[in-house]
Design a protein around this motif. Structure first.
Motif, PDB file in Angstrom:
ATOM      1  N   MET A  40     -94.571  26.913 -73.755  1.00  0.00           N
ATOM      2  CA  MET A  40     -95.019  26.553 -72.381  1.00  0.00           C
ATOM      3  C   MET A  40     -96.621  27.032 -72.229  1.00  0.00           C
ATOM      4  SD  MET A  40     -92.949  25.056 -70.770  1.00  0.00           S
ATOM      5  CE  MET A  40     -93.056  24.993 -68.931  1.00  0.00           C
ATOM      6  N   THR A  41     -96.816  28.253 -72.747  1.00  0.00           N
ATOM      7  CA  THR A  41     -97.983  28.230 -72.842  1.00  0.00           C
ATOM      8  C   THR A  41     -99.149  27.601 -73.337  1.00  0.00           C
ATOM      9  OG1 THR A  41     -97.746  30.124 -74.444  1.00  0.00           O
ATOM     10  CG2 THR A  41     -97.853  30.977 -72.160  1.00  0.00           C
ATOM     11  N   ASN A  42     -98.729  27.188 -74.490  1.00  0.00           N
ATOM     12  CA  ASN A  42     -99.530  26.202 -75.159  1.00  0.00           C
ATOM     13  C   ASN A  42     -99.868  24.965 -74.445  1.00  0.00           C
ATOM     14  OD1 ASN A  42    -100.305  27.145 -77.634  1.00  0.00           O
ATOM     15  ND2 ASN A  42     -98.463  26.381 -78.794  1.00  0.00           N
ATOM     16  N   GLU A  43     -98.821  24.508 -73.869  1.00  0.00           N
ATOM     17  CA  GLU A  43     -98.867  23.228 -72.757  1.00  0.00           C
ATOM     18  C   GLU A  43    -100.044  23.354 -71.737  1.00  0.00           C
ATOM     19  OE1 GLU A  43     -95.362  21.509 -70.952  1.00  0.00           O
ATOM     20  OE2 GLU A  43     -94.871  20.780 -73.189  1.00  0.00           O
ATOM     21  N   ASN A  44    -100.105  24.738 -71.212  1.00  0.00           N
ATOM     22  CA  ASN A  44    -100.845  24.967 -70.170  1.00  0.00           C
ATOM     23  C   ASN A  44    -102.278  24.870 -70.645  1.00  0.00           C
ATOM     24  OD1 ASN A  44     -99.168  25.040 -67.995  1.00  0.00           O
ATOM     25  ND2 ASN A  44     -98.604  27.169 -68.293  1.00  0.00           N
ATOM     26  N   ASN A  45    -102.453  25.567 -71.504  1.00  0.00           N
ATOM     27  CA  ASN A  45    -103.747  25.732 -72.359  1.00  0.00           C
ATOM     28  C   ASN A  45    -104.337  24.129 -72.580  1.00  0.00           C
ATOM     29  OD1 ASN A  45    -103.847  28.411 -72.269  1.00  0.00           O
ATOM     30  ND2 ASN A  45    -103.301  28.554 -74.319  1.00  0.00           N
ATOM     31  N   SER A  46    -103.508  23.421 -73.117  1.00  0.00           N
ATOM     32  CA  SER A  46    -103.901  22.073 -73.614  1.00  0.00           C
ATOM     33  C   SER A  46    -104.337  21.378 -72.178  1.00  0.00           C
ATOM     34  CB  SER A  46    -102.990  21.485 -74.319  1.00  0.00           C
ATOM     35  OG  SER A  46    -101.836  20.942 -73.507  1.00  0.00           O
ATOM     36  N   LEU A  47    -103.441  21.448 -71.009  1.00  0.00           N
ATOM     37  CA  LEU A  47    -103.750  20.726 -70.083  1.00  0.00           C
ATOM     38  C   LEU A  47    -104.819  21.235 -69.295  1.00  0.00           C
ATOM     39  CD1 LEU A  47    -100.453  20.598 -67.796  1.00  0.00           C
ATOM     40  CD2 LEU A  47    -102.175  18.703 -68.505  1.00  0.00           C
ATOM     41  N   ALA A  48    -105.554  22.598 -69.487  1.00  0.00           N
ATOM     42  CA  ALA A  48    -106.501  23.194 -68.696  1.00  0.00           C
ATOM     43  C   ALA A  48    -107.962  22.583 -69.612  1.00  0.00           C
ATOM     44  CB  ALA A  48    -106.623  24.723 -69.072  1.00  0.00           C
ATOM     45  N   GLU A  49    -107.612  22.452 -70.994  1.00  0.00           N
ATOM     46  CA  GLU A  49    -108.836  22.066 -71.697  1.00  0.00           C
ATOM     47  C   GLU A  49    -109.118  20.289 -71.631  1.00  0.00           C
ATOM     48  OE1 GLU A  49    -108.098  23.314 -75.575  1.00  0.00           O
ATOM     49  OE2 GLU A  49    -108.284  25.454 -74.942  1.00  0.00           O
ATOM     50  N   LYS A  50    -108.192  19.621 -70.960  1.00  0.00           N
ATOM     51  CA  LYS A  50    -108.177  18.067 -70.719  1.00  0.00           C
ATOM     52  C   LYS A  50    -109.722  17.734 -70.344  1.00  0.00           C
ATOM     53  CE  LYS A  50    -104.260  15.526 -70.422  1.00  0.00           C
ATOM     54  NZ  LYS A  50    -103.043  15.393 -69.630  1.00  0.00           N
ATOM     55  N   LYS A  51    -110.122  17.044 -71.144  1.00  0.00           N
ATOM     56  CA  LYS A  51    -111.654  16.505 -70.744  1.00  0.00           C
ATOM     57  C   LYS A  51    -111.201  14.734 -70.539  1.00  0.00           C
ATOM     58  CE  LYS A  51    -115.802  16.365 -73.200  1.00  0.00           C
ATOM     59  NZ  LYS A  51    -116.434  16.367 -74.027  1.00  0.00           N
ATOM     60  N   THR A  52    -112.146  14.213 -69.719  1.00  0.00           N
ATOM     61  CA  THR A  52    -112.013  12.720 -69.396  1.00  0.00           C
ATOM     62  C   THR A  52    -113.255  12.479 -69.668  1.00  0.00           C
ATOM     63  OG1 THR A  52    -112.562  13.261 -67.121  1.00  0.00           O
ATOM     64  CG2 THR A  52    -110.395  12.697 -67.487  1.00  0.00           C
TER      65      THR A  52
END
Lengths: 258, 271
Positions: free
Chosen positions: B1-13
């Motif tokens: 779960m924590t991993n998913e949150n991290n990747s969301l936070a780093e999302k770049k557009t």
């Protein structure tokens, strides 16, 4: 007989296509050249009819060095060396017969060929060749109406019409499905045996090389790394040639289906 | 779960186009806009009368031109046929001369660079000369008549045809050419067997297209003395014989439409 003596080829951009190749191909042999893409298989084969020109060494076909050949000699050389290509290289808008007759171009004068005045025996030879690869019923179809396998058979017929002493086949089955691949290879093998035409085939499928070759030449990075009769070849040999372990996609399979 | 949150936070557009491209395109857009505005301003300055007089003038012109004088059809039929013949002869000659030029101007067939660049340059120069100028030059050289008109059209259509056909040749599939070479064919056989079949439909279509252009051009060329219907039209306008001129215009209109229709149908069937 084809003799490579210290043949090297450096492309204008600096890529070394061939590095000091030494090998002899005897008359009537069915040689398969294996290697990964970029190993120099195509360059090797195309040197023999001078579609590419090696930069050093000597390459003898029937005892004559072909590397200093100019247009006239080159034409004569190419009439006795037929070639089959991966993409069949037919003229798509022309009909099958006309494509096959193109095999006689080297034997026909410019004016005669432009006016379509082929000799009677050339036309019947073209028809016979089409019959030998079982595609004589498509004679007036346009080349682009045929399937891949059929087109490759037409291109074999074109080479047969040329009455060559040597046949070079550059990845002849790479664009075909397994059953059709075996069909094409069977025709090539049959022609090699029946007409005693020396045949050199580039392949990257290990199982097909094992099935059809008399002799296998392995190439890697422009060098011959293996050369021997098919009986001496094992899976380990291929791993050495490829420089890695054998994978599923190195095999064509489907031998039983055809 | 924590991993998913991290990747969301780093999302770049990332932007769809790089910033550099965006800036370049914007600059080009504004430069073009500027040129438009500038040229609009200048042409407005030159147009003193504007549109005000145009409508009145139109009625006077209509009155003068109508009704067309049907009586002259018999007399102008000859020159009209001459104009069409001019276009046919010129297109045919140009089509024949184009073949070697187009081959020499195709990079993939003419591998000898100096020859390729020379042909290209000659063709480019040829194309920059307007057909009207060519006609004026040839009329000056050979006198008034059909011959200078035909010459002008040949040179003019050669420029277009050779350019378009050499581009068609450059887009051709080179594999069959290699196969023909590998089976011992010489240069002419390679061209005839592997190149010609691939280019022929486009070639015919382009020749027909240039023929259409030539029909229209040959009318205009008549104005400068290069024979045919244009010459007659120019004369009638000079004599203020507007009903006759109108008849000629109507006839040209009809002929051009018919020829274009036939040619378009033929070209559709070819490709």
């Amino acid at each position: 007989m084809i003799e490579f003596k210290d043949v090297s080829l450096v492309y204008p951009n600096g890529t070394e296509g061939l590095k000091k190749i030494n090998t002899t191909i005897k008359d009537g042999e069915f040689v398969v050249i294996v290697g990964l893409s970029g190993a120099g298989k195509s360059t090797f084969i195309r040197s023999i009819n001078r579609l590419v020109t090696p930069t050093s060494g000597s390459l003898q076909v029937d005892g004559e060095d072909i590397l200093n050949y100019r247009s006239g000699n080159l034409r004569k050389l190419r009439t006795k060396v037929g070639m089959i290509f991966q993409n069949y290289n037919l003229v798509k808008r022309s009909n099958v017969l006309k494509n096959v007759l193109a095999g006689r171009l080297g034997h026909t004068g410019t004016l005669r060929s432009i006016l379509n005045l082929y000799k009677k025996e050339d036309i019947s030879l073209a028809y016979e060749s089409l019959k030998r690869v079982n595609i004589d019923e498509k004679i007036y179809n346009r080349a682009d109406e045929l399937s891949g396998g059929q087109q490759q058979r037409v291109s074999i017929a074109r080479v047969l019409t040329q009455k060559p002493k040597y046949i070079l086949a550059d990845e002849p089955v790479a664009s075909l499905d397994p059953p059709t691949s075996h069909q094409v290879m069977t025709y090539l093998k049959k022609i090699n045996k029946e007409d005693n035409i020396t045949t050199i085939v580039n392949l990257h499928f290990i199982d097909m090389a094992m099935e059809y070759a008399d002799r296998i030449i392995g190439m890697r990075a422009g060098e011959v790394v293996f050369d021997g009769p098919v009986s001496e070849v094992s899976e380990k040999t291929f791993e050495e040639i490829y420089g890695r372990s054998i994978r599923e996609d190195d095999l064509r399979g489907g031998a039983d289906e055809s | 779960m924590t991993n998913e949150n991290n990747s969301l936070a780093e999302k770049k557009t990332p932007p769809i186009y790089p910033v550099k491209t965006k800036v370049q395109v914007s600059i080009i857009f504004f430069v073009i806009l500027g040129i438009y505005l500038f040229s609009m301003f200048w042409t407005q300055k030159e147009m003193v009368g504007g549109f005000s007089g145009a409508f009145e003038n139109m009625f006077t012109v209509m009155e003068k031109f109508f009704p067309p004088n049907f009586g002259v059809i018999g007399a102008i039929w000859g020159p009209l046929v001459e104009t069409i013949q001019m276009a046919i002869i010129a297109t045919t000659i140009a089509a024949i001369l184009t073949v070697p030029l187009a081959v020499l101007a195709a990079r993939n067939v003419t591998t000898f660079k100096p020859l390729y660049y020379t042909t290209r340059t000659v063709l480019n120069i040829l194309r920059t000369i307007p057909d009207l100028v060519l006609a004026v030059i040839f009329v000056g050289l050979f006198g008034i008549g059909l011959f200078p008109g035909i010459l002008a059209l040949v040179v003019f259509s050669l420029g277009i045809l050779a350019k378009l056909i050499s581009e068609t040749i450059e887009a051709v599939d080179m594999n069959p050419l290699e196969a023909m070479r590998a089976s011992g064919g010489n240069v002419y056989q390679v061209i005839w067997y592997a190149l010609v079949p691939q280019v022929l439909p486009q070639f015919t279509s382009l020749v027909l297209y240039v023929f259409e252009i030539n029909i229209r051009a040959s009318v205009v060329l008549g104005f400068v003395g290069a024979g045919g219907i244009g010459l007659i039209l120019n004369q009638q306008l000079g004599f203020y014989n507007y009903p006759n001129a109108m008849m000629i215009i109507v006839l040209i209109f009809a002929v051009v439409i018919i020829i274009e229709y036939i040619s378009t149908k033929l070209r559709e069937a070819l490709i």
